[in-house]
Design an enzyme around this catalytic site. Structure first.
Site, PDB file in Angstrom:
ATOM      1  CB  ILE A 135       1.634   1.303 -11.167  1.00 49.03           C
ATOM      2  CG1 ILE A 135       2.833   1.448 -10.206  1.00 49.03           C
ATOM      3  CG2 ILE A 135       2.008   1.802 -12.556  1.00 49.03           C
ATOM      4  CD1 ILE A 135       4.000   0.527 -10.550  1.00 49.03           C
ATOM      5  CB  CYS A 136      -1.524   1.997 -14.501  1.00 50.54           C
ATOM      6  SG  CYS A 136      -2.424   2.075 -16.066  1.00 50.54           S
ATOM      7  CB  ILE A 137      -6.250   1.025 -13.932  1.00 50.01           C
ATOM      8  CG1 ILE A 137      -7.762   1.134 -13.658  1.00 50.01           C
ATOM      9  CG2 ILE A 137      -5.802  -0.435 -14.001  1.00 50.01           C
ATOM     10  CD1 ILE A 137      -8.311   2.545 -13.642  1.00 50.01           C
ATOM     11  N   PRO A 139      -4.744   2.012  -8.581  1.00 49.65           N
ATOM     12  CG  PRO A 139      -3.612   4.076  -8.576  1.00 49.65           C
ATOM     13  CD  PRO A 139      -3.823   2.833  -9.408  1.00 49.65           C
ATOM     14  CB  THR A 190       2.890   7.034 -10.492  1.00 48.82           C
ATOM     15  OG1 THR A 190       3.372   7.990 -11.451  1.00 48.82           O
ATOM     16  CG2 THR A 190       3.206   5.641 -11.012  1.00 48.82           C
TER      17      THR A 190
END
Length: 221
Positions: A135-137, A139, A190
């Site tokens: 989620i968010c950063i 990845p 996401t």
């Protein structure tokens, strides 16, 4: 049978730890879906401590596991105790802690490394072909976990996407309310607060991520 999901937190607070809203939304959705959840965090010192009122760095040291316990209401374990075979899926909420404590992406970009205990656990999930949600950063860790060609998203920030591509990931643009799935690796990502302007916007994508991660699980025998 209830799905068992491991959630790795990176502290407590968007600027130096786990993003609180993203973490709580993830835990809430997992509970709503009937999943059994165990939170984990590395038992290490934070990269630094940020005053979330002023945004300034503070002259003190805090422990990632101890701080993450605030979000988990004390129900959290050292990530070294986590075993992929005990769970159906793994989810990592965002916040700068993912880029400062779970890795050094915030300072080293494409040349970053992932905290060894976190990387070992994530790789174990990948090797077992169990679904992972980033989620968010978070990845930013994908290429280190899965290697060259893994598909993920951080939304649409061109500079960050370019760094992920340099690391070997294939970046896919994504709106705040949607998810990107790498079907080969069972990886779901996401943007959340990479794009979200409100908690409800963040929830729209996170809820879809949690739902899809659970759909991808194979019941344990």
């Amino acid at each position: 049978m209830h799905k068992k999901v491991a959630v790795i937190l990176s502290g407590c607070g968007v600027y130096d730890g786990a993003e609180v809203y993203e973490s709580v939304i993830t835990l809430l959705r997992l509970d709503q879906r009937g999943a059994q959840v165990q939170c984990f965090a590395p038992n290490i010192a934070q990269h630094h401590v940020i005053n979330h009122l002023s945004g300034e760095e503070m002259p003190e040291s805090r422990n990632v596991l101890v701080e993450a316990a605030r979000i988990a209401r004390g129900q959290i374990k050292d990530v070294r105790e986590a075993r992929a075979e005990d769970f159906d899926a793994l989810i990592l909420p965002g916040g700068f802690g993912a880029a400062k404590n779970l890795s050094d992406f915030a300072s080293k970009g494409a040349h970053c490394s992932v905290q060894p205990d976190v990387l070992a656990l994530a790789k174990a999930f990948a090797a077992a072909q169990k679904p992972v949600g980033l989620i968010c950063i978070a990845p930013a860790l994908a290429a280190k976990i899965y290697g060259f060609g893994v598909t993920c998203t951080i939304g649409n920030d061109a500079d960050t996407a370019a760094v992920l591509s340099e690391m070997g990931a294939q970046h896919a643009e994504c709106t705040v309310g949607e998810i990107i799935e790498d079907t080969q690796h069972k990886l779901v990502s996401t943007p959340a607060y990479m794009l979200a302007q409100s908690i409800s916007e963040a929830a729209s994508g996170i809820n879809k991520l949690v739902d899809r991660v659970l759909e991808l699980t194979v019941p344990q025998s």
